[in-house]
Design a protein around this motif. Structure first.
Motif, PDB file in Angstrom:
ATOM      1  N   THR A  30       0.838  -1.213   0.000  1.00 20.89           N
ATOM      2  CA  THR A  30       0.000   0.000   0.000  1.00 20.89           C
ATOM      3  C   THR A  30       0.865   1.252   0.000  1.00 20.89           C
ATOM      4  O   THR A  30       0.345   2.360  -0.152  1.00 20.89           O
ATOM      5  CB  THR A  30      -0.927   0.031   1.232  1.00 20.89           C
ATOM      6  N   ARG A  31       2.186   1.086   0.161  1.00 26.28           N
ATOM      7  CA  ARG A  31       3.096   2.228   0.151  1.00 26.28           C
ATOM      8  C   ARG A  31       3.119   2.876  -1.230  1.00 26.28           C
ATOM      9  O   ARG A  31       2.828   2.224  -2.229  1.00 26.28           O
ATOM     10  CB  ARG A  31       4.512   1.774   0.539  1.00 26.28           C
ATOM     11  N   PRO A  32       3.488   4.160  -1.298  1.00 22.91           N
ATOM     12  CA  PRO A  32       3.543   4.843  -2.604  1.00 22.91           C
ATOM     13  C   PRO A  32       4.775   4.436  -3.385  1.00 22.91           C
ATOM     14  O   PRO A  32       5.767   5.157  -3.445  1.00 22.91           O
ATOM     15  CB  PRO A  32       3.568   6.328  -2.218  1.00 22.91           C
ATOM     16  N   GLY A  43       5.431   5.613  -8.024  1.00 24.17           N
ATOM     17  CA  GLY A  43       4.472   6.636  -8.432  1.00 24.17           C
ATOM     18  C   GLY A  43       3.036   6.359  -8.055  1.00 24.17           C
ATOM     19  O   GLY A  43       2.161   7.189  -8.304  1.00 24.17           O
ATOM     20  N   ARG A  44       2.784   5.196  -7.441  1.00 23.93           N
ATOM     21  CA  ARG A  44       1.413   4.896  -7.023  1.00 23.93           C
ATOM     22  C   ARG A  44       1.062   5.687  -5.768  1.00 23.93           C
ATOM     23  O   ARG A  44       1.936   6.084  -5.008  1.00 23.93           O
ATOM     24  CB  ARG A  44       1.254   3.398  -6.762  1.00 23.93           C
ATOM     25  N   GLU A  45      -0.220   5.870  -5.534  1.00 26.32           N
ATOM     26  CA  GLU A  45      -0.646   6.666  -4.392  1.00 26.32           C
ATOM     27  C   GLU A  45      -0.513   5.887  -3.091  1.00 26.32           C
ATOM     28  O   GLU A  45      -0.523   4.654  -3.085  1.00 26.32           O
ATOM     29  CB  GLU A  45      -2.101   7.109  -4.570  1.00 26.32           C
ATOM     30  N   GLU A  46      -0.350   6.627  -2.014  1.00 23.72           N
ATOM     31  CA  GLU A  46      -0.334   6.063  -0.671  1.00 23.72           C
ATOM     32  C   GLU A  46      -1.757   5.622  -0.313  1.00 23.72           C
ATOM     33  O   GLU A  46      -2.684   6.434  -0.308  1.00 23.72           O
ATOM     34  CB  GLU A  46       0.161   7.120   0.317  1.00 23.72           C
ATOM     35  N   ARG A  47      -1.938   4.337  -0.055  1.00 17.84           N
ATOM     36  CA  ARG A  47      -3.289   3.809   0.187  1.00 17.84           C
ATOM     37  C   ARG A  47      -3.668   3.757   1.660  1.00 17.84           C
ATOM     38  O   ARG A  47      -4.778   3.318   1.990  1.00 17.84           O
ATOM     39  CB  ARG A  47      -3.427   2.420  -0.449  1.00 17.84           C
ATOM     40  N   ALA A  90      -3.054   6.733   3.525  1.00 15.95           N
ATOM     41  CA  ALA A  90      -2.681   8.123   3.791  1.00 15.95           C
ATOM     42  C   ALA A  90      -3.459   8.730   4.941  1.00 15.95           C
ATOM     43  O   ALA A  90      -2.929   9.538   5.707  1.00 15.95           O
ATOM     44  CB  ALA A  90      -2.872   8.962   2.529  1.00 15.95           C
ATOM     45  N   ALA A 102      -8.849   6.519   3.568  1.00 16.36           N
ATOM     46  CA  ALA A 102      -8.081   5.623   2.702  1.00 16.36           C
ATOM     47  C   ALA A 102      -7.815   4.299   3.407  1.00 16.36           C
ATOM     48  O   ALA A 102      -7.955   3.222   2.805  1.00 16.36           O
ATOM     49  CB  ALA A 102      -6.759   6.283   2.301  1.00 16.36           C
ATOM     50  N   TRP A 104      -9.079   0.434   2.322  1.00 15.63           N
ATOM     51  CA  TRP A 104      -8.210  -0.728   2.117  1.00 15.63           C
ATOM     52  C   TRP A 104      -8.620  -1.878   3.034  1.00 15.63           C
ATOM     53  O   TRP A 104      -8.677  -3.030   2.596  1.00 15.63           O
ATOM     54  CB  TRP A 104      -6.743  -0.377   2.361  1.00 15.63           C
ATOM     55  N   ARG A 142       0.167   2.428   9.243  1.00 14.80           N
ATOM     56  CA  ARG A 142       1.430   2.740   8.560  1.00 14.80           C
ATOM     57  C   ARG A 142       2.632   2.265   9.380  1.00 14.80           C
ATOM     58  O   ARG A 142       3.622   1.784   8.826  1.00 14.80           O
ATOM     59  CB  ARG A 142       1.528   4.244   8.282  1.00 14.80           C
TER      60      ARG A 142
END
Length: 214
Positions: A26-28, A31-35, A37, A41, A45, A67
């Protein structure tokens, strides 16, 4: 959740591995978004992973705890890949000074021990097997479900196959399908080659005379 690991080839990831890897990824990354955050969010998840219900209340503190749990797991997965020192992208997790966002392995293991106490599991014994299930509901139960997946992998002898890529810009979680459990990178052709090239350039920079002789 899969409970009879004996039915799985060690080269094929069970559902428990898929859950843990989905969580750490789920980490960014790339370039993927932080899931995880924020609270909304994290709630999305947890529901998508089947760890929480629609009405489960998820707070900002819960998102931060998710996190931190993720950071500790990433550090352990890096250790599975042979990475025990160095730095990584920040994650707002515990500690500062080792791989996986600045968390040392000792700090990560200590955090996971505390998590085990905060999110306890209970054994469910049947004539066929014994499963560990979360002792609580809500978000503590969701985090307990992640720890239950880890325990299931360890019980089946598969925990060491769940790794994080040693290439510092990546650290993607992956399942090691090699027979001798020797994989260190999510993709030898991409991340493995990048690390080899950086090492080669570092050696050339350290020994210009040797580079000139090549």
């Amino acid at each position: 959740m899969v409970t009879d690991q004996g039915r799985h080839s060690p080269l094929s990831p069970p559902e428990a591995a898929d859950l843990v890897l989905d969580f750490v990824n789920t980490r960014p990354i790339g370039g993927r978004e932080e899931r995880l955050a924020d609270a909304p969010a994290a709630a999305r998840w947890l529901r998508a992973a089947g760890l929480a219900h629609e009405g489960t209340l998820v707070t900002e503190a819960d998102a931060a705890a998710a996190r931190e749990l993720r950071q500790a797991l990433v550090t352990v997965l890096l250790a599975h890949a042979g990475e025990h020192a160095g730095g990584g992208p920040g994650d707002g997790g515990p500690g500062g000074g080792g791989p996986g966002g600045g968390t040392t392995l000792e700090e990560a293991e200590a955090h996971l021990r505390r998590s085990g106490a905060l999110y306890p599991l209970s054994p469910v014994v049947t004539a066929h097997d014994v499963r560990l299930v979360p002792a609580h509901g809500g978000v503590p139960g969701a985090f307990g479900g992640l720890l239950a997946a880890v325990a299931e992998l360890a019980r089946g002898g598969l925990w060491a196959r769940v790794k994080a890529c040693r290439n510092p810009p990546c650290h993607l979680g992956f399942y090691d399908r090699t027979r001798n459990c020797s994989a260190a990178y999510c993709s030898p052709k991409r991340c493995g080659a990048q690390v080899a090239m950086r090492s080669y350039r570092s050696r050339r920079a350290a020994d210009p005379a040797g580079a000139a002789r090549e």
